[in-house]
Write a protein that holds these residues in place. Structure first.
Motif, PDB file in Angstrom:
ATOM      1  N   TYR A  34       6.044 -16.531   2.687  1.00 23.20           N
ATOM      2  CA  TYR A  34       5.815 -15.237   3.304  1.00 23.20           C
ATOM      3  C   TYR A  34       4.331 -14.984   3.498  1.00 23.20           C
ATOM      4  O   TYR A  34       3.480 -15.540   2.806  1.00 23.20           O
ATOM      5  CB  TYR A  34       6.379 -14.110   2.439  1.00 23.20           C
ATOM      6  N   LEU A  35       4.041 -14.118   4.432  1.00 24.08           N
ATOM      7  CA  LEU A  35       2.685 -13.614   4.602  1.00 24.08           C
ATOM      8  C   LEU A  35       2.773 -12.109   4.778  1.00 24.08           C
ATOM      9  O   LEU A  35       3.198 -11.624   5.826  1.00 24.08           O
ATOM     10  CB  LEU A  35       1.990 -14.255   5.800  1.00 24.08           C
ATOM     11  N   GLN A  36       2.399 -11.386   3.740  1.00 20.65           N
ATOM     12  CA  GLN A  36       2.344  -9.938   3.813  1.00 20.65           C
ATOM     13  C   GLN A  36       1.003  -9.544   4.402  1.00 20.65           C
ATOM     14  O   GLN A  36      -0.041  -9.904   3.861  1.00 20.65           O
ATOM     15  CB  GLN A  36       2.517  -9.321   2.423  1.00 20.65           C
ATOM     16  N   MET A  37       1.028  -8.819   5.494  1.00 16.98           N
ATOM     17  CA  MET A  37      -0.183  -8.438   6.202  1.00 16.98           C
ATOM     18  C   MET A  37      -0.297  -6.920   6.186  1.00 16.98           C
ATOM     19  O   MET A  37       0.547  -6.220   6.747  1.00 16.98           O
ATOM     20  CB  MET A  37      -0.160  -8.951   7.639  1.00 16.98           C
ATOM     21  N   ASN A  38      -1.340  -6.427   5.546  1.00 17.07           N
ATOM     22  CA  ASN A  38      -1.590  -5.001   5.445  1.00 17.07           C
ATOM     23  C   ASN A  38      -2.903  -4.653   6.118  1.00 17.07           C
ATOM     24  O   ASN A  38      -3.781  -5.504   6.293  1.00 17.07           O
ATOM     25  CB  ASN A  38      -1.631  -4.562   3.983  1.00 17.07           C
ATOM     26  N   ARG A  39      -3.043  -3.382   6.473  1.00 18.61           N
ATOM     27  CA  ARG A  39      -4.264  -2.884   7.107  1.00 18.61           C
ATOM     28  C   ARG A  39      -4.692  -3.788   8.260  1.00 18.61           C
ATOM     29  O   ARG A  39      -5.835  -4.233   8.341  1.00 18.61           O
ATOM     30  CB  ARG A  39      -5.385  -2.738   6.072  1.00 18.61           C
ATOM     31  N   LEU A  40      -3.753  -4.020   9.138  1.00 17.08           N
ATOM     32  CA  LEU A  40      -3.982  -4.923  10.253  1.00 17.08           C
ATOM     33  C   LEU A  40      -5.052  -4.394  11.192  1.00 17.08           C
ATOM     34  O   LEU A  40      -5.170  -3.185  11.410  1.00 17.08           O
ATOM     35  CB  LEU A  40      -2.685  -5.162  11.011  1.00 17.08           C
ATOM     36  N   LYS A  51      -8.832 -11.768   3.239  1.00 23.43           N
ATOM     37  CA  LYS A  51      -8.775 -11.564   1.795  1.00 23.43           C
ATOM     38  C   LYS A  51      -8.759 -10.073   1.470  1.00 23.43           C
ATOM     39  O   LYS A  51      -9.554  -9.298   1.985  1.00 23.43           O
ATOM     40  CB  LYS A  51      -9.959 -12.249   1.121  1.00 23.43           C
ATOM     41  N   GLY A  52      -7.830  -9.696   0.613  1.00 24.57           N
ATOM     42  CA  GLY A  52      -7.669  -8.303   0.254  1.00 24.57           C
ATOM     43  C   GLY A  52      -6.704  -7.556   1.139  1.00 24.57           C
ATOM     44  O   GLY A  52      -6.294  -6.438   0.797  1.00 24.57           O
ATOM     45  N   ARG A  53      -6.350  -8.138   2.276  1.00 25.19           N
ATOM     46  CA  ARG A  53      -5.410  -7.508   3.197  1.00 25.19           C
ATOM     47  C   ARG A  53      -4.113  -8.293   3.325  1.00 25.19           C
ATOM     48  O   ARG A  53      -3.038  -7.703   3.440  1.00 25.19           O
ATOM     49  CB  ARG A  53      -6.030  -7.349   4.583  1.00 25.19           C
ATOM     50  N   PHE A  54      -4.225  -9.612   3.333  1.00 31.47           N
ATOM     51  CA  PHE A  54      -3.058 -10.481   3.475  1.00 31.47           C
ATOM     52  C   PHE A  54      -2.758 -11.151   2.146  1.00 31.47           C
ATOM     53  O   PHE A  54      -3.671 -11.480   1.381  1.00 31.47           O
ATOM     54  CB  PHE A  54      -3.307 -11.589   4.508  1.00 31.47           C
ATOM     55  N   THR A  55      -1.489 -11.387   1.890  1.00 26.64           N
ATOM     56  CA  THR A  55      -1.076 -12.080   0.687  1.00 26.64           C
ATOM     57  C   THR A  55       0.007 -13.094   1.018  1.00 26.64           C
ATOM     58  O   THR A  55       1.042 -12.737   1.578  1.00 26.64           O
ATOM     59  CB  THR A  55      -0.538 -11.108  -0.376  1.00 26.64           C
ATOM     60  N   ASN A  80      -0.429 -21.194  -6.770  1.00 25.65           N
ATOM     61  CA  ASN A  80      -1.844 -20.901  -6.591  1.00 25.65           C
ATOM     62  C   ASN A  80      -2.132 -20.683  -5.115  1.00 25.65           C
ATOM     63  O   ASN A  80      -1.602 -21.396  -4.267  1.00 25.65           O
ATOM     64  CB  ASN A  80      -2.697 -22.051  -7.122  1.00 25.65           C
ATOM     65  N   THR A  81      -2.987 -19.717  -4.809  1.00 23.34           N
ATOM     66  CA  THR A  81      -3.199 -19.319  -3.423  1.00 23.34           C
ATOM     67  C   THR A  81      -4.660 -19.383  -3.017  1.00 23.34           C
ATOM     68  O   THR A  81      -5.570 -19.363  -3.851  1.00 23.34           O
ATOM     69  CB  THR A  81      -2.687 -17.896  -3.171  1.00 23.34           C
ATOM     70  N   ALA A  82      -4.867 -19.455  -1.729  1.00 21.81           N
ATOM     71  CA  ALA A  82      -6.186 -19.354  -1.123  1.00 21.81           C
ATOM     72  C   ALA A  82      -6.042 -18.551   0.156  1.00 21.81           C
ATOM     73  O   ALA A  82      -5.063 -18.707   0.883  1.00 21.81           O
ATOM     74  CB  ALA A  82      -6.759 -20.739  -0.831  1.00 21.81           C
TER      75      ALA A  82
END
Length: 121
Positions: free
Chosen positions: A79-85, A64-68, A56-58
């Motif tokens: 891991y931390l996937q970071m998009n649209r930095l 929110k919506g960019r990092f997972t 479960n994540t927060a």
């Protein structure tokens, strides 16, 4: 004995992506919640994302919506996937371990050394 080592940081242009990894050793990884925090120059360390032992994540509203955040218990790695930095994502990113999910830094007993993420505009 417990060690958390972050990797994957670097320099990236705004709109780009990076994937941070945090390899752990010396703890029963699957029993711990893991968190990512960041600290920009002159600012307090802030919560980015966390994941409990069940997956479960927060995520902070700012990412929110960019990092997972995700974890692989077989590899003792989070891991931390970071998009649209964005340029405001520039900070040192730290991973940490806690007994349960929390947004409070004081609840985390083990910390890595951090990895620098710099986003240029």
């Amino acid at each position: 004995q417990v060690q958390l080592v972050e990797s994957g940081g670097g320099l990236v242009q705004a709109g780009g992506s990076l994937r941070l990894s945090c390899a752990s050793s010396g703890l029963f990884f699957s029993n711990y919640a893991m968190g990512w925090f960041r600290q920009a120059p002159g600012e307090e360390r802030e919560f980015v994302a966390a994941i409990d032992r069940y997956g479960n994540t927060a995520h902070a509203d700012s990412v929110k919506g960019r990092f997972t955040i995700s974890r692989d218990n077989a590899k003792d790695t989070v891991y931390l996937q970071m998009n649209r930095l964005k340029s405001e994502d520039t900070a040192v990113y730290f991973c940490a371990a806690a007994r349960a999910v929390s947004i409070d830094t004081s609840m985390y007993g083990n910390w890595g050394q951090g990895t620098q993420v710099t986003v240029s505009s």
